[in-house]
Scaffold this active site. Sequence first.
Site, short mmCIF file in Angstrom:
data_model
loop_
_atom_site.label_atom_id
_atom_site.label_comp_id
_atom_site.label_asym_id
_atom_site.label_seq_id
_atom_site.Cartn_x
_atom_site.Cartn_y
_atom_site.Cartn_z
N THR A 74 103.61 -20.43 -38.30
CA THR A 74 104.22 -21.92 -38.57
C THR A 74 104.36 -21.94 -40.16
O THR A 74 103.82 -21.59 -40.86
CB THR A 74 103.42 -22.92 -37.78
OG1 THR A 74 103.74 -24.20 -38.57
CG2 THR A 74 101.86 -22.86 -38.12
N ASP A 75 105.16 -22.89 -40.46
CA ASP A 75 105.25 -23.35 -41.91
C ASP A 75 104.15 -24.29 -42.12
O ASP A 75 104.06 -24.47 -43.47
CB ASP A 75 106.83 -24.00 -42.17
CG ASP A 75 107.08 -25.00 -41.38
OD1 ASP A 75 106.40 -25.44 -40.47
OD2 ASP A 75 108.11 -25.91 -41.64
N GLU A 76 103.38 -24.84 -41.22
CA GLU A 76 102.49 -25.70 -41.43
C GLU A 76 100.99 -25.08 -42.37
O GLU A 76 100.44 -26.03 -42.86
CB GLU A 76 101.95 -26.42 -40.16
CG GLU A 76 103.20 -26.88 -39.48
CD GLU A 76 102.61 -28.08 -38.34
OE1 GLU A 76 101.46 -28.30 -38.35
OE2 GLU A 76 103.22 -28.16 -37.25
N TYR B 3 94.91 -27.58 -36.50
CA TYR B 3 96.08 -26.42 -36.15
C TYR B 3 96.34 -25.41 -37.00
O TYR B 3 96.38 -24.24 -36.91
CB TYR B 3 97.13 -27.42 -35.43
CG TYR B 3 98.35 -26.48 -35.11
CD1 TYR B 3 98.22 -25.33 -34.08
CD2 TYR B 3 99.51 -26.60 -35.87
CE1 TYR B 3 99.40 -24.58 -34.11
CE2 TYR B 3 100.74 -25.67 -36.03
CZ TYR B 3 100.38 -24.80 -34.73
OH TYR B 3 101.60 -23.95 -34.50
N LYS C 157 96.01 -21.33 -37.54
CA LYS C 157 97.31 -20.31 -37.63
C LYS C 157 97.23 -19.86 -38.94
O LYS C 157 97.33 -18.55 -39.11
CB LYS C 157 98.34 -21.28 -37.45
CG LYS C 157 98.69 -21.86 -36.24
CD LYS C 157 98.88 -20.67 -34.94
CE LYS C 157 99.96 -20.12 -35.42
NZ LYS C 157 100.54 -19.01 -33.97
N1 LIG Z 1 106.51 -25.54 -31.59
C1 LIG Z 1 106.94 -25.41 -32.89
O1 LIG Z 1 107.51 -26.16 -33.43
C2 LIG Z 1 106.35 -24.21 -33.54
C3 LIG Z 1 106.79 -23.91 -34.97
C4 LIG Z 1 106.14 -23.01 -35.63
C5 LIG Z 1 105.50 -22.03 -34.80
N2 LIG Z 1 105.00 -22.10 -33.72
C6 LIG Z 1 104.14 -21.09 -33.03
O2 LIG Z 1 105.02 -20.59 -32.01
C7 LIG Z 1 103.96 -20.05 -31.07
C8 LIG Z 1 104.49 -20.62 -29.75
O3 LIG Z 1 104.54 -22.23 -29.63
P1 LIG Z 1 105.01 -23.12 -28.56
O4 LIG Z 1 105.51 -24.43 -29.21
O5 LIG Z 1 105.85 -22.40 -27.51
O6 LIG Z 1 103.78 -23.28 -27.78
P2 LIG Z 1 103.38 -23.68 -26.57
O7 LIG Z 1 102.22 -24.69 -26.37
O8 LIG Z 1 104.45 -24.35 -26.04
O9 LIG Z 1 103.01 -22.35 -25.68
C9 LIG Z 1 102.01 -21.63 -25.82
C10 LIG Z 1 101.60 -20.57 -24.83
O10 LIG Z 1 100.41 -19.75 -25.08
C11 LIG Z 1 99.58 -19.86 -23.88
N3 LIG Z 1 98.25 -19.49 -24.16
C12 LIG Z 1 97.34 -20.68 -24.87
N4 LIG Z 1 96.10 -19.97 -25.15
C13 LIG Z 1 96.37 -18.90 -24.53
C14 LIG Z 1 95.24 -18.02 -24.25
N5 LIG Z 1 93.91 -18.00 -24.83
N6 LIG Z 1 95.64 -16.57 -23.68
C15 LIG Z 1 96.85 -16.53 -23.33
N7 LIG Z 1 97.71 -17.35 -23.16
C16 LIG Z 1 97.59 -18.69 -24.00
C17 LIG Z 1 99.75 -21.24 -23.09
O11 LIG Z 1 99.41 -21.09 -21.71
C18 LIG Z 1 101.19 -21.49 -23.45
O12 LIG Z 1 102.21 -20.92 -22.34
C19 LIG Z 1 102.61 -20.57 -31.61
O13 LIG Z 1 102.01 -19.61 -32.05
C20 LIG Z 1 102.97 -21.72 -32.63
O14 LIG Z 1 101.78 -21.66 -33.52
C21 LIG Z 1 105.45 -23.25 -32.89
#
Ligand SMILES: NC(=O)c1ccc[n+]([C@@H]2O[C@H](COP(=O)([O-])OP(=O)(O)OC[C@H]3O[C@@H](n4cnc5c(N)ncnc54)[C@H](O)[C@@H]3O)[C@@H](O)[C@H]2O)c1
Length: 345
Positions: A130-132, A155, A159
Amino acid sequence: MKILVTGGAGFIGSAVVRLAVARGHRVVNLDSLTYAANLENVASVSGSPLYAFEQADIRDRAALDRILAEHRPDAIMHLAAESHVDRSIDGPGAFIETNVTGTYNLLEAARAWWTAQGRPEGFRFHHISTDEVFGSLGETGQFTEDTPYDPRSPYSASKAASDHLVRAWHETYGLPVVLTNCSNNYGPFHFPEKLVPVVILNALHGRPIPVYGDGGNVRDWLYVEDHADALLLVLEKGRIGRSYNIGGENEARNIDLVRTICGHMDRLRPNAAPHDRLITFVTDRPGHDRRYAIDPGRVRSELGWRPSVTVEEGLRRTVEWYLANEDWWRPLLTRQGVGERLGKA
Ligand SMILES: NC(=O)c1ccc[n+]([C@@H]2O[C@H](COP(=O)([O-])OP(=O)(O)OC[C@H]3O[C@@H](n4cnc5c(N)ncnc54)[C@H](O)[C@@H]3O)[C@@H](O)[C@H]2O)c1
């Protein structure tokens, strides 16, 4: 390619799974199915011979070893994470366990598998971040890949730690990694505790639309299907050991984003009064980062990638999707914590 996608039942992971299968890749979706997961997100591909599902936790090393040996992937795309900043304020432990220890576990399982295969050059470990991790910007400036890390929430700190581990596994053990750091995603299948779906559903139900602080926090909004496209491109063409910032080229203040969504709701579900009358300013999130902005120069110049969807178009599609898919979001409203104010510390 055969791709092991972790977190493929979540918001972004499921977009990656759907797109990868549509492009003819074989996909193994590894997900422990936390509160944030929903297998309905991948229902459109679950009958495909290209798709397999493994319910497993990335903290479970034995499960990871078994899954790698059984499915023999060419690449791992690591998206499994605890992802909600407010929940990280209330309960940071789960974020350390999954995002830090879980990533460590996956790196070690991947390293063992890759070494046992004779260290194939073509193998990729793609870490999605993430950019965070870069912290908070003032009125000007953008995050580049060289911006020093300065995470400010549990969080983003978890990350950031995972990013450092991935780089260290490349430098120390030669594991062929690529990393991406992207801005805020939005779009279909977004879990209804995040800002965009909260606004749509509260507007729909005539409930107050909570906006943190003065609403002036700025994010760079990226349509989730554009993000999935960028991720597959980086996986295939990104340079080993390199990271790429991915943004939507759509900076907006939260309050403006919320008003735009209310405008779509006025058009699609008109009420006697405009929906923005429901906007309610609430106590800010502690340590709320003021502004994030991505300099997408590297992914554009090296890989030729740009987002295809403007925030106006993406929000229109997203609002229409939520209005057409009540069967998808209705059951999620009863999951633990949804609809509550979290992260006030
Ligand atoms: N949503 C955003 O805007 C955003 C932005 C930048 C980066 N990200 C990164 O992208 C990735 C996906 O984000 P998202 O928004 O789809 O998240 P999300 O919370 O919707 O999905 C996360 C998934 O990971 C699974 N999970 C969690 N813990 C687990 C574990 N211990 N073992 C196996 N599976 C596990 C969950 O069941 C879920 O299906 C993350 O790494 C997040 O940091 C998200």
